[in-house]
Write an enzyme that holds these catalytic residues in place. Structure first.
Site, mmCIF file in Angstrom:
data_model
loop_
_atom_site.group_PDB
_atom_site.id
_atom_site.type_symbol
_atom_site.label_atom_id
_atom_site.label_comp_id
_atom_site.label_asym_id
_atom_site.label_seq_id
_atom_site.Cartn_x
_atom_site.Cartn_y
_atom_site.Cartn_z
ATOM 1 N N LYS A 137 0.409 -7.983 43.997
ATOM 2 C CA LYS A 137 0.522 -6.934 42.988
ATOM 3 C C LYS A 137 1.978 -6.919 42.550
ATOM 4 O O LYS A 137 2.877 -6.598 43.325
ATOM 5 C CB LYS A 137 0.104 -5.578 43.543
ATOM 6 N N GLY A 151 2.222 8.824 40.345
ATOM 7 C CA GLY A 151 2.359 9.987 41.203
ATOM 8 C C GLY A 151 2.159 11.326 40.529
ATOM 9 O O GLY A 151 2.220 12.361 41.175
ATOM 10 N N ALA A 190 -2.299 4.069 38.684
ATOM 11 C CA ALA A 190 -1.261 5.092 38.571
ATOM 12 C C ALA A 190 -1.670 6.304 37.740
ATOM 13 O O ALA A 190 -2.065 6.173 36.585
ATOM 14 C CB ALA A 190 0.026 4.509 37.999
ATOM 15 N N GLY A 191 -1.545 7.451 38.330
ATOM 16 C CA GLY A 191 -1.712 8.707 37.593
ATOM 17 C C GLY A 191 -3.087 9.341 37.706
ATOM 18 O O GLY A 191 -3.281 10.459 37.256
ATOM 19 N N ASN A 218 -3.809 6.125 44.900
ATOM 20 C CA ASN A 218 -3.030 6.292 46.119
ATOM 21 C C ASN A 218 -2.674 7.762 46.337
ATOM 22 O O ASN A 218 -3.274 8.446 47.153
ATOM 23 C CB ASN A 218 -1.773 5.411 46.063
ATOM 24 N N THR A 219 -1.736 8.267 45.524
ATOM 25 C CA THR A 219 -1.214 9.616 45.749
ATOM 26 C C THR A 219 -2.320 10.676 45.874
ATOM 27 O O THR A 219 -2.300 11.506 46.777
ATOM 28 C CB THR A 219 -0.259 10.008 44.602
#
Lengths: 257, 371
Positions: free
Chosen positions: A98, A159, A185-186, A207-208
């Protein structure tokens, strides 16, 4: 149903990719990964002691049919990224990488120029490159030509949990892409993941939103369901939202003559 | 190359799939920002017939959003009717006995001047039969150089060529290439195209890839309506367009739906497409691909052209002669097919303006083609 995702020659039945940062413990991370049913887990090389075969984080994500997707987070340009990727290949025994090049430490926005350069070089070296990028349709085409294995446009600044802020651009990327599109992301809630999958994204990376949830294991399960539901809805063909009746035919009456 | 991609799609299964579409499928396609091939099939299916007015409205709105209220004008120039093919429906068929014409550079220049007298045309489409030996890439290169000073944008509609030959013509100022596959029905293709280079289906269908590889700015596609089930043929063409768009993403594309006209071949179309069906297809294609240039030639009658020019079409020819030298040198030579709109370019332009559209003569500059 035979609905497999193929990236870099590998088959995936789960379309939820999971990140490994921000968990309060490696044990919790492990349990969340298992609960998510994911087959692709990304981890930051910088977090791993690559010389230690018993690294705690690594041992918590190994096995379970999970593919490791090392990421280059921390590098600032293409040259550093290529070096990092070669180290990762050596250490993790995978061609998957990645590609994350974010020179800016505040928003972690990917540098498109360095990312393209690195993708060209890494593809030449036989890597399966999954670059993290802005939702930029032209950049996606350039990466395709450079030999990328997939593209990973961001939904919102990393995030932020804001969801599909770049929706219109991701729609275009999905429509035009010849390689899998993984929305990265997001994505802050399962509904965001479902929305991306309903649009026709090939996979999502979260993830977050999982790591910082009140109960990361339950949240991982929720994301798994949402990702699956969104995919199934996409394949089923979404219903009609509205349709206004038209009484006369002012535009096509010339055909009646 | 697309010939391999095409193997994935079965002709009969595609026909069946189109005919099985329902009103719900049509509504879904009408309301989708990106209806895709499945949506396109619904929009051209019999199930879409009751939705023609909604389709017209959506097509008009999308056309305005992407192109504004404009029609770009072009004119064809036939420079030879010499042909080694024997397409059963075409007036230029090599078995058809008549005097063949290959215009000289001086005659081509006369044609350019005559066209400029007809109207302020800047987009020229150079057309030939297919005779690579006597009117091949050398000849075309020469023709482009002769025409270059007179027009801003040069396109050709000629035999498929190698990528190297296309690239060479691009160097000479070529901007666009138009090529009609005629039909994507692999099994039936040779019934219509029994001999000559055109009998090679793969060479023709992969020509579009070669244009893309050579960096041709604009690629024009079409199937000849009247050979096979048009719904299946245009679906295959839509798949081809989708494939090309993703692969040659810097290229612009245009489509054309030529309905077979009477010609000296005496061939009668196998299927007849009505005006209503042609309008439906135009709307469906616009809803499927918001950015493709849809061209409507003088094969169509004035009444149709006057209306379709605001509902989805984006470029039109006018004043066309379909015989080589028809503008000046040989006004009596044999035409490739009969035109239906014999109005002068000024009359066509007036009608387009009355329909509320701007007539655009120049939308390119030769400076972009300088290498």
């Amino acid at each position: 149903m035979d609905d497999k995702l193929i990236i870099g020659g590998k088959e995936f039945t789960s379309r939820l990719f999971v990140g490994t940062g921000k968990f309060s413990s490696n044990k919790l991370m492990h349990d969340a990964i298992i609960a998510s049913g994911t087959q692709m887990v990304t981890l930051a090389m910088k977090r791993i002691d690559m010389e230690n075969p018993h690294d705690d984080m690594l041992s918590h994500v190994s096995g379970h049919g999970i593919n490791l997707l090392p990421n280059t987070s921390g590098v600032r340009d293409a040259r550093e990224a290529v070096l990092a990727a070669e180290l990762a290949r050596e250490a993790f025994g995978t061609d998957f990488i990645k590609l994350e090049i974010h020179p800016d430490p505040k928003y972690l926005f990917p540098d498109p120029i360095e990312t393209l350069k690195a993708t060209e070089e890494l593809a030449r070296l036989g890597f399966k490159v999954l670059p993290y990028i802005q939702a930029d349709p032209v950049l996606c085409k350039r990466l395709e030509e450079a030999g990328t294995a997939a593209v990973m446009p961001l939904a919102a600044p990393i995030g932020t949990n804001k969801g599909l802020v770049t929706r219109d651009l991701i729609e275009i990327i999905i429509a035009e892409s010849r390689v899998p599109v993984v929305v990265d992301a997001g994505l802050g809630a399962p509904s965001h993941a479902a929305e991306a999958m309903e649009m026709g994204a090939d996979a999502v990376l979260v993830n977050t939103a999982i790591a910082v949830a009140g109960d990361p294991v339950a949240m991982a399960r929720a994301f798994a369901k949402a990702t699956e539901a969104g995919r199934e809805a996409y394949l089923a063909g979404l219903g009609v939202q509205s349709q206004s009746a038209v009484a006369s035919s002012p535009l096509t009456s010339f055909l009646d003559l | 190359m697309f010939s391999e991609e095409l193997l994935k799609y079965d002709w009969d299964a595609t026909t069946e799939r189109i005919n099985s579409k329902t009103a719900a499928d049509v509504l879904r396609a009408l309301n989708s920002p990106n209806p895709g091939i499945e949506g396109f099939m619904a929009l051209i299916s019999p199930a879409a017939d009751p939705f023609l007015e909604q389709m017209a409205a959506r097509s008009m709105a999308l056309t305005r959003e992407r192109f504004g209220k404009t029609i770009s004008m072009y004119i064809p120039m036939y420079i030879t009717n010499s042909c080694t093919n024997s397409c059963v429906y075409c007036g230029f068929n090599c078995h058809n006995k008549f005097k063949r014409v290959i215009l000289t550079p001086a005659q081509i220049e006369d044609e350019c001047k005559a066209i400029k007298e007809l109207g302020p045309f800047e987009n020229l489409l150079i057309v030939t039969g297919e005779n690579p030996r006597v009117a091949g890439v050398e000849y075309l290169s020469q023709a482009l150089k002769v025409c270059r000073p007179y027009f801003s944008n040069l396109s050709i509609e000629v035999m498929p060529m190698s990528a190297e030959d296309y690239a060479r013509l691009v160097e000479d100022g070529l901007n666009g290439v138009v090529c009609f596959q005629e039909t994507y029905n692999r099994k039936r293709y040779n019934v219509y195209h029994p001999a000559g280079q055109k009998a090679n289906f793969e060479w023709r269908v992969n020509g579009f890839d070669r244009m893309g590889l050579a960096g041709v700015h604009k690629i024009g596609m079409g199937v000849l309506i009247g050979l096979e089930d048009w719904k299946t043929d245009v679906t295959m063409m839509a798949r081809h367009l989708l494939y090309l768009r993703k692969k040659y993403w810097k290229t612009r594309f245009s489509v054309n739906f030529p309905r077979m006209r009477a010609s000296a071949s005496g061939y009668q179309p196998n299927v007849v497409m009505t005006d209503r069906e042609l309008a439906k297809l135009t709307f469906a294609f616009r809803i499927f691909d918001h950015d493709v240039d849809i061209s409507v030639s003088t094969r169509e009658l004035p009444a149709f052209r006057n209306n379709i020019c605001r509902l989805g079409a984006t470029s039109m020819s006018a004043g066309s002669k379909t015989e080589p030298g028809g503008y000046h040198t040989y006004p009596q030579a044999l035409e490739q097919f009969a035109v239906s709109d014999e109005r002068t370019p000024a009359e066509v332009a007036d009608a387009i303006r009355r329909a509320g559209q701007e007539v655009v003569w120049k939308d390119w500059d030769k400076v972009f083609d300088v290498r």
